[in-house]
Design a protein around this motif. Structure first.
Motif, PDB file in Angstrom:
ATOM      1  N   UNK A   1       0.802  -1.228   0.000  1.00 52.68           N
ATOM      2  CA  UNK A   1       0.000   0.000   0.000  1.00 52.68           C
ATOM      3  C   UNK A   1       0.834   1.277   0.000  1.00 52.68           C
ATOM      4  N   UNK A   2       2.144   1.170  -0.169  1.00 53.02           N
ATOM      5  CA  UNK A   2       3.001   2.348  -0.133  1.00 53.02           C
ATOM      6  C   UNK A   2       3.609   2.620  -1.508  1.00 53.02           C
ATOM      7  N   UNK A   3       4.185   3.805  -1.662  1.00 51.62           N
ATOM      8  CA  UNK A   3       4.873   4.139  -2.908  1.00 51.62           C
ATOM      9  C   UNK A   3       6.318   4.580  -2.662  1.00 51.62           C
ATOM     10  N   UNK A   4       6.626   4.885  -1.410  1.00 52.46           N
ATOM     11  CA  UNK A   4       7.968   5.356  -1.060  1.00 52.46           C
ATOM     12  C   UNK A   4       8.462   4.550   0.144  1.00 52.46           C
ATOM     13  N   UNK A   5       9.717   4.082   0.037  1.00 52.96           N
ATOM     14  CA  UNK A   5      10.261   3.194   1.055  1.00 52.96           C
ATOM     15  C   UNK A   5      11.657   3.648   1.469  1.00 52.96           C
ATOM     16  N   UNK A   6      11.881   3.700   2.774  1.00 53.76           N
ATOM     17  CA  UNK A   6      13.219   3.925   3.315  1.00 53.76           C
ATOM     18  C   UNK A   6      13.623   2.651   4.048  1.00 53.76           C
ATOM     19  N   UNK A   7      14.664   2.001   3.552  1.00 51.25           N
ATOM     20  CA  UNK A   7      15.238   0.869   4.255  1.00 51.25           C
ATOM     21  C   UNK A   7      16.352   1.393   5.140  1.00 51.25           C
ATOM     22  N   UNK A   8      16.514   0.810   6.315  1.00 54.56           N
ATOM     23  CA  UNK A   8      17.581   1.213   7.244  1.00 54.56           C
ATOM     24  C   UNK A   8      18.318  -0.037   7.694  1.00 54.56           C
ATOM     25  N   UNK A   9      19.648   0.032   7.629  1.00 50.38           N
ATOM     26  CA  UNK A   9      20.450  -1.103   8.052  1.00 50.38           C
ATOM     27  C   UNK A   9      21.845  -0.635   8.423  1.00 50.38           C
ATOM     28  N   UNK A  10      22.500  -1.400   9.274  1.00 50.80           N
ATOM     29  CA  UNK A  10      23.902  -1.135   9.573  1.00 50.80           C
ATOM     30  C   UNK A  10      24.739  -1.589   8.385  1.00 50.80           C
ATOM     31  N   UNK A  11      25.775  -0.828   8.064  1.00 50.61           N
ATOM     32  CA  UNK A  11      26.649  -1.162   6.951  1.00 50.61           C
ATOM     33  C   UNK A  11      27.966  -1.706   7.485  1.00 50.61           C
ATOM     34  N   UNK A  12      28.573  -2.557   6.693  1.00 50.20           N
ATOM     35  CA  UNK A  12      29.910  -3.066   6.992  1.00 50.20           C
ATOM     36  C   UNK A  12      30.627  -3.205   5.653  1.00 50.20           C
ATOM     37  N   UNK A  13      31.025  -2.046   5.118  1.00 53.39           N
ATOM     38  CA  UNK A  13      31.641  -2.047   3.786  1.00 53.39           C
ATOM     39  C   UNK A  13      33.043  -1.456   3.797  1.00 53.39           C
ATOM     40  N   UNK A  14      33.608  -1.295   4.973  1.00 54.95           N
ATOM     41  CA  UNK A  14      34.990  -0.842   5.062  1.00 54.95           C
ATOM     42  C   UNK A  14      35.184   0.645   5.229  1.00 54.95           C
ATOM     43  N   UNK A  15      34.101   1.386   5.419  1.00 54.64           N
ATOM     44  CA  UNK A  15      34.212   2.824   5.632  1.00 54.64           C
ATOM     45  C   UNK A  15      34.576   3.150   7.070  1.00 54.64           C
ATOM     46  N   UNK A  16      34.680   4.421   7.332  1.00 51.72           N
ATOM     47  CA  UNK A  16      34.970   4.879   8.689  1.00 51.72           C
ATOM     48  C   UNK A  16      33.729   4.659   9.555  1.00 51.72           C
TER      49      UNK A  16
END
Length: 146
Positions: A51-66
């Protein structure tokens, strides 16, 4: 846009340090937006997109950044083979299934913070904790954008 057309779907295990980010953000945003917390991306996500048209996913990243770096990535910019989070399901594929199933296009972004510690713990690292307000601000800007 009405609140019912927007959802924030947060991923992460609250028992594993910075992977707790999704849980924490869902708690902060639940009074403002339609918010869901799941341990990890799966096909169950499709049902929250009906029922939505806009989505914000949130997750912790582990890609080698600071540690503490705030990320905002358009779903179309995530390479198919690139594992952007600590989870294994491909978010692009999940959104494509929803799009096909419900006959609609979605505006989707993935928001996250580079984690520092993913060991068993119910505590976020200081680097992640101090970056949460900036992450929340980016989600608010996304919500208010066309």
């Amino acid at each position: 846009m009405s609140d019912s057309e927007f959802v924030v779907i947060c991923f992460g295990n609250p028992e594993f340090g910075d992977d707790r980010l999704g849980y924490e953000v869902s708690q902060i945003l639940e009074s403002k937006f339609n918010t869901v917390h799941l341990l990890s991306p799966s096909l169950d996500v499709v049902f929250y997109l009906e029922k939505v048209s806009k989505v914000a996913f949130v997750d912790a990243f582990k890609i080698g950044g600071k540690p503490g770096t705030v990320y905002e990535v358009d779903i179309s910019e995530i390479p198919e083979t690139y594992k952007i989070s600590t989870h294994s399901k491909n978010l692009k594929e999940i959104v494509e299934i929803a799009s096909y199933s419900f006959g609609k296009n979605y505006t989707v972004k993935l928001f996250g913070i580079e984690g520092e510690n993913f060991a068993p713990s119910r505590t976020l690292s200081k680097a992640v904790k101090v970056s949460i307000p900036a992450l929340i601000e980016r989600i608010n800007i996304f919500y208010n954008s066309p």
